[in-house]
Motif scaffolding. Sequence first.
Motif, short mmCIF file in Angstrom:
data_model
loop_
_atom_site.label_atom_id
_atom_site.label_comp_id
_atom_site.label_asym_id
_atom_site.label_seq_id
_atom_site.Cartn_x
_atom_site.Cartn_y
_atom_site.Cartn_z
N LYS A 142 2.82 -7.14 -3.29
CA LYS A 142 3.79 -8.02 -2.62
C LYS A 142 4.87 -8.38 -3.65
O LYS A 142 4.57 -8.71 -4.79
N ARG A 143 6.12 -8.34 -3.20
CA ARG A 143 7.24 -8.64 -4.09
C ARG A 143 7.98 -9.88 -3.59
O ARG A 143 8.07 -10.12 -2.39
N PHE A 144 8.54 -10.64 -4.56
CA PHE A 144 9.10 -11.95 -4.26
C PHE A 144 10.39 -12.21 -5.04
O PHE A 144 10.63 -11.58 -6.07
N ARG A 145 11.13 -13.19 -4.55
CA ARG A 145 12.29 -13.75 -5.25
C ARG A 145 11.93 -15.19 -5.59
O ARG A 145 11.48 -15.94 -4.75
N LEU A 146 12.14 -15.57 -6.84
CA LEU A 146 11.87 -16.93 -7.32
C LEU A 146 13.18 -17.57 -7.73
O LEU A 146 13.86 -17.07 -8.63
N ASN A 165 -2.89 -6.93 -5.86
CA ASN A 165 -4.30 -7.21 -5.61
C ASN A 165 -4.95 -5.88 -5.23
O ASN A 165 -4.72 -5.37 -4.13
N SER A 166 -5.74 -5.33 -6.13
CA SER A 166 -6.34 -4.01 -5.90
C SER A 166 -7.38 -4.02 -4.78
O SER A 166 -7.74 -2.98 -4.26
N LYS A 167 -7.84 -5.22 -4.38
CA LYS A 167 -8.85 -5.32 -3.31
C LYS A 167 -8.23 -5.73 -1.97
O LYS A 167 -8.95 -6.03 -1.03
N ALA A 168 -6.92 -5.78 -1.89
CA ALA A 168 -6.24 -6.25 -0.68
C ALA A 168 -6.44 -5.29 0.48
O ALA A 168 -6.56 -4.08 0.30
N ALA A 169 -6.47 -5.87 1.68
CA ALA A 169 -6.58 -5.10 2.91
C ALA A 169 -5.45 -5.50 3.85
O ALA A 169 -4.80 -6.54 3.66
N LYS A 170 -5.23 -4.71 4.87
CA LYS A 170 -4.09 -4.90 5.78
C LYS A 170 -4.08 -6.27 6.45
O LYS A 170 -3.06 -6.92 6.53
N LYS A 171 -5.19 -6.74 6.96
CA LYS A 171 -5.24 -8.00 7.72
C LYS A 171 -5.57 -9.22 6.85
O LYS A 171 -5.89 -10.27 7.36
N MET A 172 -5.50 -9.08 5.54
CA MET A 172 -5.87 -10.16 4.62
C MET A 172 -4.83 -11.28 4.68
O MET A 172 -3.63 -11.03 4.68
N SER A 173 -5.30 -12.54 4.68
CA SER A 173 -4.39 -13.68 4.67
C SER A 173 -3.73 -13.78 3.29
O SER A 173 -4.24 -13.26 2.30
#
Length: 190
Positions: A142-146, A165-173
Amino acid sequence: MKLQFYVILGLLFSVAALGQKKEVLNAKDQHAAEHFKNEYKKKNYKKFEGKITTKDNQVLFDDKVTFFDKSDKLTVPLLQQGLIYPQLLTDYQMNKFLDETTDKTQKRFLKLQKDPKASFDVNNISVKITELPFLNVNDKVKRFRLSTRNRNLPNSVIYFFELTNSKAAKKMSFDEFLKEAKLTYLDQEN
């Protein structure tokens, strides 16, 4: 003749419909996309290891204060996880100065300082974090502007950063994503 007219008309409408599917980016978002395309260099940063305290509209990182808008549901959890913090931005600014400054006198003067980081100290800033979903490569990134604003200075400083996050999944909050996330990119807007 009517058949040709309907075929041409049908082709025009289908081309127009297909052409509208691509989202046009505004100037700020286009600049962000160009920045990641041209400046991106992956690096791992440490999470904040000190004491994080949240009260009212501020987060304290040991003795450094960061303010946020209470209605901002994205900034608060990111700060509370210690992924972005004032000491990180101070170190970033100091390293940027050392890397980019060619004036040897300024570098020598900085080394003579009792606390060279004091010149780059980031404290009492207001922050706003915005996700840039059009730049997310996959579900694990995920990419962001600060946007940061020092209360004593008139201008703001914009940074771009990336969480992985190497463990992230599509429906993850988003909160679940943050628990295992690592800061893998940080750079100031040019």
